[in-house]
Design an enzyme around this catalytic site. Structure first.
Site, PDB file in Angstrom:
ATOM      1  N   LYS A   1       9.915  -1.660  -3.250  1.00 53.45           N
ATOM      2  CA  LYS A   1       9.607  -3.045  -2.876  1.00 53.45           C
ATOM      3  C   LYS A   1       9.864  -4.000  -4.034  1.00 53.45           C
ATOM      4  O   LYS A   1      10.419  -5.091  -3.851  1.00 53.45           O
ATOM      5  CB  LYS A   1       8.151  -3.140  -2.406  1.00 53.45           C
ATOM      6  CG  LYS A   1       7.894  -2.469  -1.066  1.00 53.45           C
ATOM      7  CD  LYS A   1       6.413  -2.308  -0.767  1.00 53.45           C
ATOM      8  CE  LYS A   1       6.210  -1.560   0.544  1.00 53.45           C
ATOM      9  NZ  LYS A   1       4.800  -1.279   0.831  1.00 53.45           N
TER      10      LYS A   1
ATOM     11  N   GLN B   1      -1.051  -1.953  -1.550  1.00 53.94           N
ATOM     12  CA  GLN B   1      -0.432  -0.745  -1.016  1.00 53.94           C
ATOM     13  C   GLN B   1      -1.513   0.198  -0.476  1.00 53.94           C
ATOM     14  O   GLN B   1      -2.490   0.517  -1.152  1.00 53.94           O
ATOM     15  CB  GLN B   1       0.378  -0.041  -2.109  1.00 53.94           C
ATOM     16  CG  GLN B   1       1.091   1.206  -1.639  1.00 53.94           C
ATOM     17  CD  GLN B   1       2.188   0.911  -0.629  1.00 53.94           C
ATOM     18  OE1 GLN B   1       2.938  -0.038  -0.770  1.00 53.94           O
ATOM     19  NE2 GLN B   1       2.277   1.742   0.398  1.00 53.94           N
TER      20      GLN B   1
ATOM     21  N   ASP C   1       1.569  -8.647   4.595  1.00 51.95           N
ATOM     22  CA  ASP C   1       1.502  -7.457   5.446  1.00 51.95           C
ATOM     23  C   ASP C   1       1.037  -7.803   6.856  1.00 51.95           C
ATOM     24  O   ASP C   1       1.158  -6.981   7.769  1.00 51.95           O
ATOM     25  CB  ASP C   1       0.550  -6.417   4.838  1.00 51.95           C
ATOM     26  CG  ASP C   1       1.296  -5.250   4.218  1.00 51.95           C
ATOM     27  OD1 ASP C   1       2.469  -5.035   4.574  1.00 51.95           O
ATOM     28  OD2 ASP C   1       0.702  -4.535   3.385  1.00 51.95           O
TER      29      ASP C   1
END
Length: 301
Positions: A59, A103, A126
């Protein structure tokens, strides 16, 4: 049979679609920099999970490649929840940070829900904050989870207008299944969700023009679940042991049997996976524009 072998079904190329999304993100991030705005993405990793470390590294690399400034915060699994919440409050208040991603999974000592809800919903790239989840359900222009949004773009690329199609989503997770159903409803599909308590799930799935599978069970869905000519999106990514002791990546769909009757199918790897990171970059750019109230709308899709 591997995903690369020719079959009756068309292979839906997630890598190529992701590259197109990323090229547009790079173009628009350059335009933002000309306005004096550099998009910034903060990624927080807690613990030593090997897969998470790989995901974070990928990422960060992709962000830098498309002109998004990346900020990485790594901690071991002794980090206390209060310390993580303090960091998130600082990132929420930092004008250089436009997107925040924590994460997952987090260590068992940290309340995942509390952490995700502590992120400013305007920076929640997200799409897991309840405000964004509610906006998605209501059909508002909210930040939506990356994986199901990537699935939707692959479907629109393959099928064009989705209105009126019968879509079945297999799996009802908060990360993929539920938001996937909401996105398909917004495209005017008739949507059914199959889960562990569904009666006659194979018969239900065989009615669908579109089948999206996200259950985390290797090769569970075979040809008995699929109507001839259906389009199949396989979200799963699992490691399966082979007879020679090596492992290979497989999806939640039995590719060998389903590819013989579907009209199109995503391979594993190379299908949904690349789209997830591409949509994370898209969401970061979208969040940046929302925070700066840019007159130019973000119109990738």
């Amino acid at each position: 049979m591997s995903a690369q072998e020719t079959t009756a079904a068309t292979l839906i190329d997630g890598r190529a679609c992701a590259e197109r999304v990323l090229a547009d993100v790079e173009r628009q991030s350059q335009a933002l920099r000309q306005e004096g705005i550099t998009p910034g993405l903060a990624v927080v990793l807690v613990g030593e999970d090997p897969a998470s470390q790989v995901y974070v590294r990928n990422k960060m690399r992709k962000a830098e490649a498309v002109g998004i400034r990346s900020f990485e915060y790594r901690f071991d699994d002794t980090l206390k929840q209060a310390e993580l919440l303090t960091l998130l409050a600082k990132l929420n208040a930092d004008p250089e940070i436009n997107g925040i991603l924590v994460q997952l999974p987090l260590p068992a000592t940290i309340d995942e829900h509390a952490v995700l809800q502590a992120i400013d919903p305007r920076k929640d790239v997200d799409g897991f904050h309840v405000e964004n989840v509610g906006g998605l359900i209501q059909g508002r222009d909210a930040l939506a989870p990356c994986t199901p949004t990537g699935c939707l773009q692959l479907l629109k690329q393959q099928c064009g207008d989705l209105a009126g199609k019968h879509a079945v989503v297999i799996g009802r997770s908060n990360i993929v299944g539920k938001p996937m159903a909401a996105l398909l409803l917004a495209e005017h599909c008739s949507v059914s969700v199959i889960h562990s308590r569904s009666v006659a799930p194979e018969a239900l799935a065989r009615q669908a023009d579109i089948v999206v599978v996200a259950v985390g069970r290797p090769e569970m869905v075979d040809a008995r679940w699929i109507k001839p000519g259906a389009v199949v999106i396989d979200v799963g990514i699992n490691r399966r042991q082979q007879h020679d002791g090596k492992t290979r990546l497989v999806g939640d769909v039995d590719f060998a049997s389903v590819a013989l009757i579907a009209s199109a199918i995503t391979p594993v790897p190379g299908g949904v996976g690349p789209m997830t990171i591409a949509l994370l970059m898209h969401n970061t750019l979208k969040a940046t524009r929302l925070q700066h109230a840019s007159a130019e709308s973000l119109a990738l899709f």
